[in-house]
Design an enzyme around this catalytic site. Structure first.
Site, mmCIF file in Angstrom:
data_model
loop_
_atom_site.group_PDB
_atom_site.id
_atom_site.type_symbol
_atom_site.label_atom_id
_atom_site.label_comp_id
_atom_site.label_asym_id
_atom_site.label_seq_id
_atom_site.Cartn_x
_atom_site.Cartn_y
_atom_site.Cartn_z
ATOM 1 N N GLY A 24 0.894 -0.889 0.175
ATOM 2 C CA GLY A 24 -0.259 0.089 -0.313
ATOM 3 C C GLY A 24 0.666 1.178 -0.412
ATOM 4 N N THR A 72 -0.135 8.458 2.845
ATOM 5 C CA THR A 72 -0.031 9.193 2.951
ATOM 6 C C THR A 72 0.281 10.345 3.436
ATOM 7 O OG1 THR A 72 -1.882 9.568 3.404
ATOM 8 C CG2 THR A 72 -2.288 8.988 1.191
ATOM 9 N N TYR A 113 -3.034 12.925 10.140
ATOM 10 C CA TYR A 113 -2.211 13.305 8.958
ATOM 11 C C TYR A 113 -3.047 14.540 8.461
ATOM 12 C CZ TYR A 113 0.282 9.036 8.521
ATOM 13 O OH TYR A 113 1.129 7.711 8.835
ATOM 14 N N GLY A 154 12.143 2.107 7.366
ATOM 15 C CA GLY A 154 12.875 2.666 8.623
ATOM 16 C C GLY A 154 12.350 4.005 8.541
ATOM 17 N N PHE A 206 8.160 10.629 -2.417
ATOM 18 C CA PHE A 206 7.873 11.759 -3.113
ATOM 19 C C PHE A 206 8.870 11.847 -4.191
ATOM 20 C CE2 PHE A 206 6.858 12.985 1.176
ATOM 21 C CZ PHE A 206 5.482 13.431 0.716
ATOM 22 N N ASN A 207 9.435 10.195 -4.471
ATOM 23 C CA ASN A 207 9.925 10.371 -5.671
ATOM 24 C C ASN A 207 9.248 9.578 -7.022
ATOM 25 O OD1 ASN A 207 12.517 9.050 -7.727
ATOM 26 N ND2 ASN A 207 14.122 10.172 -6.400
ATOM 27 N N LYS A 214 7.540 3.660 -9.143
ATOM 28 C CA LYS A 214 7.479 2.874 -9.609
ATOM 29 C C LYS A 214 8.430 1.573 -9.160
ATOM 30 C CE LYS A 214 6.087 5.517 -13.895
ATOM 31 N NZ LYS A 214 6.650 6.107 -14.701
#
Length: 219
Positions: free
Chosen positions: A20, A23, A55, A114, A165-166, A171
């Site tokens: 999953g 977010t 969040y 981690g 955030f890459n 992917k």
């Protein structure tokens, strides 16, 4: 884009994706950018989204999911929306996992790679993905330490959450849901078992004096 992914059977008969997307986002990340990455994860094949009230983005995440249902990217019945516990090779939660399996509960784990070195994480703790055992196994299989750590969780029957955030890493992480091109050997699994330190990155020390603080108990 649909993916052929690994899934785990729940007690109600449904099958949840083994991987999953988390977010949570650091405060310095703009909400718009955070939501764009959530949209991207659905586009590349994630069907399991993690969120929590803490969040403060539940409504926005829900709107993203709704928009992707509306444009035909996903179907509602394919989406899983869950919360989680910390679990990674330095905190392998063997006792908790055994308890969950004995009661037909699927464990969903956060912090599986981690930490992101956020402000509430002890900066003196070692970086999991630099662990020499993980790195050696990764080199042997021509994989990254991150994929080895995720694969370790998956082979133990744990549903894992990944956060990035890459787009390249996102992917890469989705590969764990695909038809695997590598599998850890029993010797690999035993070696990773051996690096457990019962070390929790996310201690949430600001609430340690709360009467319901959970991490004082053994898991």
């Amino acid at each position: 884009m649909e993916t052929q992914c690994q899934r785990v059977k729940l007690s109600d008969g449904h099958f949840i994706p083994i991987l999953g997307f988390g977010t949570s986002a650091p405060e310095e990340v703009p909400k718009r950018e955070d939501l764009e990455f959530t949209k991207f994860t659905l586009d590349v094949g994630f069907r399991h989204t993690d969120c929590t009230h803490a969040y403060k983005n539940e409504e926005n995440v829900g709107q993203v999911i709704r928009s992707k249902i509306a444009d035909g990217t996903v179907k509602r019945e394919d989406i899983f929306y869950t919360s989680k516990v910390e679990c990674h090779p330095y905190l392998n939660q063997s006792k908790l996992l055994e308890f969950c399996k004995s009661h037909d509960i699927v464990l969903v784990a956060y912090g599986t790679l981690g930490s992101q070195r956020l402000q509430w994480v002890n900066p003196n703790y070692p970086n999991l993905l630099e662990d020499p055992v993980l790195c050696a196994i990764a080199k042997k299989h021509k994989q990254t330490p991150a994929l080895v750590a995720l694969r370790y969780r998956v082979q133990r029957g744990v549903v894992v959450l990944a956060k990035s955030f890459n787009k390249k890493w996102i992917k890469e992480n989705i590969q764990v849901m695909m038809m695997f091109d590598f599998e850890l050997t029993p010797e690999d699994m035993e070696a990773i078992d051996g690096i457990n330190r019962n070390m929790r990155y996310y201690e949430f020390l600001p609430v340690i004096d709360h009467p319901e603080y959970p991490y004082s108990e053994e898991y």
